[in-house]
Design an enzyme around this catalytic site. Structure first.
Site, short mmCIF file in Angstrom:
data_model
loop_
_atom_site.label_atom_id
_atom_site.label_comp_id
_atom_site.label_asym_id
_atom_site.label_seq_id
_atom_site.Cartn_x
_atom_site.Cartn_y
_atom_site.Cartn_z
N CYS A 1 -0.59 5.76 1.78
CA CYS A 1 -1.94 5.17 1.96
C CYS A 1 -1.95 3.68 1.66
O CYS A 1 -1.97 2.84 2.57
CB CYS A 1 -2.97 5.89 1.08
SG CYS A 1 -3.18 7.64 1.47
N ARG A 2 -1.95 3.31 0.37
CA ARG A 2 -2.17 1.91 0.02
C ARG A 2 -0.99 1.00 0.30
O ARG A 2 -1.17 -0.09 0.90
CB ARG A 2 -2.57 1.80 -1.47
CG ARG A 2 -3.90 2.44 -1.77
CD ARG A 2 -4.07 2.66 -3.26
NE ARG A 2 -3.15 3.70 -3.74
CZ ARG A 2 -2.99 4.03 -5.00
NH1 ARG A 2 -3.67 3.36 -5.94
NH2 ARG A 2 -2.15 4.99 -5.35
N SER A 3 0.21 1.37 -0.15
CA SER A 3 1.32 0.40 -0.01
C SER A 3 1.77 0.20 1.44
O SER A 3 2.10 -0.94 1.81
CB SER A 3 2.48 0.73 -0.94
OG SER A 3 3.08 1.95 -0.64
N ASP B 1 -6.93 4.64 -5.51
CA ASP B 1 -6.26 5.61 -4.63
C ASP B 1 -7.31 6.31 -3.75
O ASP B 1 -8.20 6.98 -4.26
CB ASP B 1 -5.56 6.64 -5.54
CG ASP B 1 -4.76 7.63 -4.75
OD1 ASP B 1 -4.81 7.62 -3.51
OD2 ASP B 1 -4.06 8.44 -5.40
N CYS C 1 2.90 2.04 -4.29
CA CYS C 1 1.80 2.90 -4.72
C CYS C 1 2.37 4.25 -5.11
O CYS C 1 3.59 4.37 -5.29
CB CYS C 1 0.72 3.01 -3.64
SG CYS C 1 1.26 3.82 -2.13
N ASN D 1 3.23 6.22 -1.15
CA ASN D 1 3.71 5.39 -0.03
C ASN D 1 3.22 5.91 1.32
O ASN D 1 3.91 5.79 2.34
CB ASN D 1 5.25 5.26 -0.04
CG ASN D 1 5.80 4.17 0.88
OD1 ASN D 1 6.90 4.25 1.39
ND2 ASN D 1 5.04 3.11 1.09
#
Ligand code: 4NP
Length: 156
Positions: free
Chosen positions: A16-18, A128, A11, A14
């Protein structure tokens, strides 16, 4: 035993999402008794948060679902194309950034949108949540869980 299949989630930051996708995929592989088949990691396009734990909001929303997100942020690099068999990005911006670092067709073939593996939800990307609310973090987790289920079913 065959070589492990190496999966990388990417993401922007690195945090939050990934890292959530990394943690969710590890948990789902473990629940399916398939941990030994995979090496799972995550990275960010930008280097702003290198060394940091995931965002406290994502850690909290994840812990409410039984996950523990405790990886440390690192930046995506060209070397990752050689290290990983598959690279799953969260949105089109990540896709363009990663593709711009690819050196050949073999690299480019490794890059996919994680949202392509959604089955229960329909969404073009994993949005995001960084500037959003708790709801946005929960939505990102809903999509990540759905896509990781789909991914695990599709990976041999
Ligand atoms: P992520 O979220 O890409 O899901 O980790 C973000 C984290 C940090 C920033 C942007 C997005 N940032 O601009 O610092």
């Amino acid at each position: 035993m065959r070589d492990k299949t190496r999966l990388l989630f990417v993401c922007l930051g690195n945090i939050c999402r990934s890292p959530a996708a990394e943690g969710v995929m590890k948990a789902k592989a473990a629940a399916a008794g398939r941990s030994d088949e995979f090496e799972i990691d995550s990275a960010g396009i930008g280097g702003w948060h290198v060394g940091q734990l995931p965002d406290s909001r994502m850690r909290r929303r994840g812990s409410l679902r039984g996950y523990r997100f405790d990886s440390r942020a690192r930046q995506f690099g060209r070397d990752d194309f050689a290290r990983f068999h598959h690279i799953y990005v969260m949105d089109e911006e990540n896709y363009r950034a990663v593709m711009s670092m690819a050196t050949d067709e073999g690299d480019r073939r490794k890059v996919e949108l994680l949202s392509d593996y959604l089955t229960a939800h329909a969404a073009p990307t994993i949005p995001d949540p960084y500037y959003g609310t708790e709801h946005d973090f929960d939505l990102a987790l809903d999509l990540i869980e759905d896509a990781c289920d789909g991914l695990l079913r599709r990976l041999p």
